[in-house]
Design an enzyme around this catalytic site. Structure first.
Site, PDB file in Angstrom:
ATOM      1  N   SER A  57      40.300  29.142  43.053  1.00 17.98           N
ATOM      2  CA  SER A  57      39.703  30.330  43.659  1.00 17.98           C
ATOM      3  C   SER A  57      39.494  30.125  45.166  1.00 17.98           C
ATOM      4  CB  SER A  57      38.404  30.668  42.933  1.00 17.98           C
ATOM      5  OG  SER A  57      37.958  31.955  43.260  1.00 17.98           O
ATOM      6  N   ASP A 186      41.738  34.160  37.224  1.00 15.89           N
ATOM      7  CA  ASP A 186      40.920  33.191  37.939  1.00 15.89           C
ATOM      8  C   ASP A 186      41.026  31.755  37.400  1.00 15.89           C
ATOM      9  OD1 ASP A 186      38.947  31.962  39.427  1.00 15.89           O
ATOM     10  OD2 ASP A 186      37.289  33.005  38.482  1.00 15.89           O
TER      11      ASP A 186
END
Length: 305
Positions: A57, A186
């Site tokens: 991320s 993610d």
């Protein structure tokens, strides 16, 4: 026969400099991940550079900039410029909308609350970032999650922006990213702090965990959005604790980021100021580990308005 100082191999922690290879793992945590910049600055102060970088991320995005050759100061300048005002940020987001109705339909039409991760990430990246992984100065591993496979996905080749977008594609905020016949979301879901991906390619591992935790106090009921993002951070923290119970990096640093929310990017200057002590902590711990010292002092950041 004597060996001159110029001919003598330099030692770092008892190893020759060529034998010392440091892996740097930068975790996910949204705006909290701006604290990663202090870790990069500490490396620079000691005259060191990671041999490999892995990130999830925001950690992947910061790691990509560092792997491209940007200094910590240059990354900070870029961050403060693109996040200068709410108007500027929302103007940049507005420009990421599909330019035509055909592209809007091709991207799946209207999805409540879901942005196109590739467009958004690409809009905020610094100019000069290479198109692909092969243009990076330092090998980079970007963590994403294979949605249908239910597995972590380590990306180390191909297009860079789509990899970073996939790694940052928090489902509540971004639509998933299609890449190499996979649907990716993610990377923090499956490996929020990827200190375990280096294998035997490095001799030491430094990891920076920026998940933080919801702060106690009056304990008000969180809003739906706060609960959603807070729950994701709790999940990431649980994954990290489980990993640490099995193995651990040589240095684990956890900046004081709990007071900040995942989307507090407009508080970038404050986050950088309040976490500035991480720079000296990493310098000290890394210097002790490798028996090296740097003379560069940390410049004070201006107080946030």
């Amino acid at each position: 026969m004597t060996v001159s100082d110029t001919e003598r191999p330099s030692l770092v922690g008892g190893r020759s400099a060529s034998e010392t290879r440091i892996g740097l793992a930068l975790g996910g945590g949204g705006a909290r991940g701006l604290a990663h910049l202090h870790v990069l600055a500490a490396f620079e102060d000691l005259g060191l550079s990671p041999s490999r970088i892995a990130g999830a991320s925001i950690g992947a995005i910061v790691g990509a900039a560092a792997a491209s050759g940007f200094s910590a100061a240059a990354i900070e300048d870029h961050v403060l410029a693109v996040l200068a005002t709410r108007r500027h940020v929302f103007g940049t987001l507005w420009r990421t909308r599909p330019p035509t109705l055909a592209e809007f339909r091709a991207e799946g039409g209207f999805r409540l609350g879901q942005l196109n991760a590739e467009r958004v990430v690409g809009a905020f990246l610094p100019l000069g970032l290479p198109i692909g992984f092969d243009g990076l100065a330092i090998p980079l591993t970007v963590m994403a999650t294979d949605f249908y496979g239910g597995l972590e996905c380590a990306i180390e080749a191909g297009d860079l922006v789509s990899a970073l977008a996939a790694s940052a594609a928090l489902p509540a905020l971004f639509r998933p990213v299609r890449r190499d016949d996979l649907v990716l979301v993610d990377g923090g879901i499956t490996n929020p702090l990827p200190f375990d991906v280096f294998g035997g390619s490095v001799t030491h591992v430094v990891a920076c965990d920026v998940t933080g935790a919801p702060e106690r106090g009056v304990l008000p009921l969180p809003t739906p959005v706060e609960a959603m993002f807070g729950a994701s951070q709790l999940m990431m923290s649980a994954v990290i604790r489980a990993k640490l119970a099995c193995t651990a990096p040589d240095i684990l640093v956890q900046p004081p980021v709990s007071p900040y929310r995942v989307l507090d990017f407009l508080r970038a200057r404050t986050i950088l100021h309040e976490t500035r002590g991480v720079r000296e902590e990493v310098k000290r711990r890394l210097g002790d580990l490798l028996d090296v010292r740097g003379a560069t002092a940390s410049p004070p950041l201006p107080e946030s308005a």
